[in-house]
Design a protein around this motif. Structure first.
Motif, PDB file in Angstrom:
ATOM      1  N   PHE A 272       0.844  -1.198   0.000  1.00 39.05           N
ATOM      2  CA  PHE A 272       0.000   0.000   0.000  1.00 39.05           C
ATOM      3  C   PHE A 272       0.876   1.244   0.000  1.00 39.05           C
ATOM      4  CE2 PHE A 272      -2.527   3.216   2.439  1.00 39.05           C
ATOM      5  CZ  PHE A 272      -3.469   3.453   1.443  1.00 39.05           C
ATOM      6  N   ARG A 273       0.633   2.159  -0.935  1.00 30.98           N
ATOM      7  CA  ARG A 273       1.472   3.355  -1.084  1.00 30.98           C
ATOM      8  C   ARG A 273       0.764   4.622  -0.619  1.00 30.98           C
ATOM      9  NH1 ARG A 273       5.620   0.448  -0.828  1.00 30.98           N
ATOM     10  NH2 ARG A 273       6.021  -0.932  -2.613  1.00 30.98           N
ATOM     11  N   GLY A 274      -0.442   4.494  -0.143  1.00 32.82           N
ATOM     12  CA  GLY A 274      -1.175   5.673   0.305  1.00 32.82           C
ATOM     13  C   GLY A 274      -0.851   6.025   1.745  1.00 32.82           C
ATOM     14  N   ARG A 275      -1.715   6.848   2.326  1.00 34.23           N
ATOM     15  CA  ARG A 275      -1.490   7.320   3.690  1.00 34.23           C
ATOM     16  C   ARG A 275      -2.184   6.406   4.686  1.00 34.23           C
ATOM     17  NH1 ARG A 275      -2.019  13.542   5.984  1.00 34.23           N
ATOM     18  NH2 ARG A 275      -0.051  13.418   7.104  1.00 34.23           N
ATOM     19  N   LEU A 276      -1.479   6.134   5.779  1.00 34.90           N
ATOM     20  CA  LEU A 276      -2.017   5.325   6.866  1.00 34.90           C
ATOM     21  C   LEU A 276      -2.462   6.259   7.987  1.00 34.90           C
ATOM     22  CD1 LEU A 276      -2.352   2.399   8.058  1.00 34.90           C
ATOM     23  CD2 LEU A 276      -0.110   2.752   9.101  1.00 34.90           C
ATOM     24  N   LEU A 277      -3.701   6.101   8.432  1.00 39.28           N
ATOM     25  CA  LEU A 277      -4.225   6.874   9.556  1.00 39.28           C
ATOM     26  C   LEU A 277      -4.499   5.928  10.720  1.00 39.28           C
ATOM     27  CD1 LEU A 277      -6.813   9.144   7.688  1.00 39.28           C
ATOM     28  CD2 LEU A 277      -4.430   9.644   8.219  1.00 39.28           C
ATOM     29  N   LEU A 278      -4.220   6.392  11.928  1.00 44.25           N
ATOM     30  CA  LEU A 278      -4.487   5.621  13.145  1.00 44.25           C
ATOM     31  C   LEU A 278      -5.194   6.523  14.138  1.00 44.25           C
ATOM     32  CD1 LEU A 278      -1.281   4.963  12.164  1.00 44.25           C
ATOM     33  CD2 LEU A 278      -1.672   3.084  13.768  1.00 44.25           C
ATOM     34  N   GLU A 279      -6.041   5.932  14.988  1.00 42.93           N
ATOM     35  CA  GLU A 279      -6.852   6.713  15.915  1.00 42.93           C
ATOM     36  C   GLU A 279      -6.678   6.255  17.365  1.00 42.93           C
ATOM     37  OE1 GLU A 279     -10.782   6.109  14.448  1.00 42.93           O
ATOM     38  OE2 GLU A 279     -10.384   7.018  12.503  1.00 42.93           O
ATOM     39  N   PRO A 280      -5.461   6.274  17.898  1.00 40.34           N
ATOM     40  CA  PRO A 280      -5.290   5.871  19.301  1.00 40.34           C
ATOM     41  C   PRO A 280      -5.872   6.921  20.245  1.00 40.34           C
ATOM     42  CG  PRO A 280      -3.249   6.780  18.462  1.00 40.34           C
ATOM     43  CD  PRO A 280      -4.197   6.723  17.295  1.00 40.34           C
ATOM     44  N   GLY A 281      -6.489   6.469  21.297  1.00 41.16           N
ATOM     45  CA  GLY A 281      -7.007   7.380  22.319  1.00 41.16           C
ATOM     46  C   GLY A 281      -6.574   6.901  23.685  1.00 41.16           C
ATOM     47  N   ARG A 282      -7.257   5.869  24.167  1.00 43.95           N
ATOM     48  CA  ARG A 282      -6.947   5.291  25.477  1.00 43.95           C
ATOM     49  C   ARG A 282      -5.458   4.959  25.603  1.00 43.95           C
ATOM     50  NH1 ARG A 282     -10.675   2.103  28.301  1.00 43.95           N
ATOM     51  NH2 ARG A 282     -11.859   1.938  26.353  1.00 43.95           N
ATOM     52  N   TYR A 283      -4.884   4.374  24.539  1.00 49.52           N
ATOM     53  CA  TYR A 283      -3.488   3.930  24.594  1.00 49.52           C
ATOM     54  C   TYR A 283      -2.532   5.070  24.918  1.00 49.52           C
ATOM     55  CZ  TYR A 283       0.947   1.875  23.159  1.00 49.52           C
ATOM     56  OH  TYR A 283       2.246   1.433  23.137  1.00 49.52           O
ATOM     57  N   LEU A 284      -2.837   6.276  24.462  1.00 52.52           N
ATOM     58  CA  LEU A 284      -1.925   7.398  24.667  1.00 52.52           C
ATOM     59  C   LEU A 284      -2.073   8.045  26.036  1.00 52.52           C
ATOM     60  CD1 LEU A 284      -2.062   9.216  21.195  1.00 52.52           C
ATOM     61  CD2 LEU A 284      -0.458   7.453  21.978  1.00 52.52           C
TER      62      LEU A 284
END
Length: 426
Positions: A272-284
Motif C-alpha cells: 500500500f502506497r497511500g497514507r495510513l491513519l491511526l486513531e489511538p485514544g486510550r493507549y496514549l
C-alpha cells in the motif's frame, strides 16, 4: 494557568511520586478529588507508536473522546498528532488547541448537517462515513459550499474484538460502519457524488483490545477489499486502521507492544502506497492519569466493610458503567494489616462503587488513595450528578504541575439555569 514546582522530597512513597511530583504534597494545595496527568508519559506513548510506524506515511489522529482537555490536546499538537473527532464540540476543541484542520478526521454515526458544514468550512482532512444517508448528506452539504469532501467508508468487518460488549464496534450487530457488500456498491456509484471523493477505507473494531489477532483479522479483510477496489480502478488514497489498543488496568493485562501492532499492519497492507491513519485514544493517555481521592470514612456494615471516598461515579464512571477494574493504591508510609473493603463514593446510588471486596491496607478517614489508569474516559465522562462540581485536572511534567481545569464552582455549575420567567407558546 497556574504553574508551580513543589519542594523536593528526598524520600517520598514511590506510589505517590508521579512524573516527579509527590501527589501527597499536591493534595495539600489542591482539594481532592482531582485528576492528575503525566505529560511525560503521554509523550513517551506517542513517540513509541510513531517509532514503530517508521517507514509508513502515517498520521496519528488522537481520539479526542478519550480525554478532551485542551492541555492534553496541546500536547498532541506539539507532537505532530492530529485528531479523530465525533462532534463539532471536539472539532472546536482540537482547532483551539492548535491541531490543524488538515490533521483532523471526523468519525461517528450521527453527524448532523450543521456539524458537517462546520467541518467542511474548517477544511478537515477526511470524513469517515458510516451510512448511505450520511454519504448523501455529505454530498449535499459539500455541493452547497462548493467544495469537494474527502471521505472514507467505514467498514464493519464483523470481527469480535474480544473486549467488553459496550466497547465492541466491529461486529455485524454493532451500529458502526457498513458491510463490505454495501461499501462495494458505494464505490461502484461514486461517480454520482460529484462533491465527495470516496478514496479511503476505515475500520475500527473496538476498544481495550489486548490481543493482536482481532486486528490481524480485521486488517486482512480491509486489505483484501482495498486490493479488489484497486483492481476495479478505484484509487485508495488512505486506509484508517482505527484505534483500540488496550492498556494495563490490572495485573495480568499486557498491552500489545507497538512493534507487534505495526507488524500486523505491515503484513496486511504490504504494497500500500497511500497514507495510513491511526486513531489511538486510550493507549496514549489512560495510564498517564490518576484520580487522587481521600477517605471520608470507614463504615462497618453487617456483612461488609465500606471504604467511602470523596470521589464518586460522577468523577469516574467506568467501574459503574462497565464493571471496570482500576487499581486502588493507598498512599501510606507504614505497613498495616489488610482488610477487604467495598470501595464506594458518596453519590446516592448503589452503583457508585469502585471495587467490591478489594483487599487493601487498613485505612482511616482523611487518608489519601489514588485510583490508577484514569487518564482516558475519566474526566471526559464526568458529570455533575448529585450537584457535585466537576473535579480539577492537573498536568504534571518532570516535577512541575499546572492546573489545566480548575474545580468547578457551584456558580459555574448552575450557569445557564434560570427561573421560568418568560413564557411563550410555540
Amino acid at each position: 494557568m497556574q504553574h508551580s514546582k513543589l519542594p523536593a522530597d528526598d524520600s517520598p512513597n514511590p506510589d505517590a511520586l508521579f512524573d516527579g511530583v509527590d501527589l501527597r504534597r499536591l493534595a495539600e494545595r489542591i482539594p481532592t478529588p482531582f485528576h492528575a496527568y503525566s505529560a511525560n508519559a503521554i509523550r513517551t506513548r506517542i513517540a513509541g507508536l510513531q517509532q514503530a510506524l517508521h517507514g509508513f506515511d502515517a498520521l496519528l489522529c488522537y481520539a479526542v473522546k478519550a480525554n478532551s482537555n485542551l492541555a492534553i490536546l496541546q500536547l498532541m499538537a506539539e507532537a505532530g498528532v492530529g485528531a479523530d473527532i465525533v462532534s463539532s464540540g471536539e472539532l472546536w476543541r482540537a482547532l483551539h488547541a492548535g491541531i490543524p484542520a488538515q490533521r483532523i478526521v471526523f468519525s461517528g454515526v450521527g453527524k448532523t448537517a450543521a456539524e458537517i458544514a462546520e467541518a467542511l468550512a474548517a477544511g478537515i482532512l477526511r470524513f469517515n462515513v458510516e451510512s448511505a444517508d450520511e454519504l448523501e448528506l455529505l454530498q449535499r452539504m459539500a455541493a452547497e459550499l462548493h467544495v469537494v469532501a474527502h471521505a472514507a467508508v467505514r467498514i464493519n468487518p464483523d470481527v469480535d474484538a474480544q473486549t467488553h460488549a459496550k466497547i465492541s464496534t466491529g461486529k455485524a450487530e454493532n451500529k458502526f460502519g457498513v458491510s463490505i457488500d454495501e461499501a462495494r456498491r458505494w464505490f461502484a456509484d461514486s461517480a454520482r457524488q460529484a462533491n465527495v471523493r470516496l478514496d479511503g477505507l476505515h475500520v475500527h473494531i473496538g476498544s481495550q483490545i489486548l490481543s493482536v489477532e482481532p486486528f490481524r483479522l480485521a486488517f486482512a479483510r480491509v486489505a483484501a477489499f482495498w486490493r479488489e477496489l484497486e483492481a476495479a480502478g478505484h484509487a485508495i488514497a488512505s486506509i484508517d486502521v482505527g484505534g483500540g489498543l488496550g492498556v494495563r488496568y490490572r495485573d495480568g493485562q499486557v498491552p500489545i507492544p507497538p512493534g507487534d501492532y505495526a507488524a500486523a499492519i505491515r503484513e496486511a497492507l504490504a504494497g500500500f502506497r497511500g497514507r495510513l491513519l491511526l486513531e489511538p485514544g486510550r493507549y496514549l493517555v489512560a495510564e498517564a492519569g490518576v484520580l487522587l481521592t481521600r477517605v471520608v470514612r470507614v463504615k462497618h456494615g453487617e456483612r461488609r466493610r465500606f471504604l467511602v471516598l470523596d470521589a464518586a461515579m460522577n468523577d469516574l464512571l467506568r467501574p459503574s458503567l462497565y464493571d471496570a477494574w482500576h487499581d486502588i493504591v493507598p498512599l501510606l508510609d507504614d505497613a498495616r494489616p489488610p482488610h477487604r473493603y467495598d470501595v464506594v463514593g458518596p453519590v446516592c446510588e448503589t452503583g457508585d462503587t469502585f471495587a467490591v471486596e478489594r483487599e487493601l491496607p487498613e485505612l482511616h478517614a482523611g487518608e489519601l488513595v489514588l485510583i490508577r489508569t484514569t487518564g482516558a474516559y475519566g474526566a471526559a465522562m464526568a458529570s455533575t450528578y448529585n450537584s457535585r462540581p466537576l473535579a480539577a485536572e492537573v498536568l504534571l511534567d518532570r516535577g512541575r504541575h499546572a492546573i489545566v481545569r480548575r474545580r468547578q464552582s457551584l456558580e459555574d455549575m448552575v450557569a445557564g439555569e434560570q427561573p421560568a420567567r418568560h413564557w411563550e407558546t410555540a
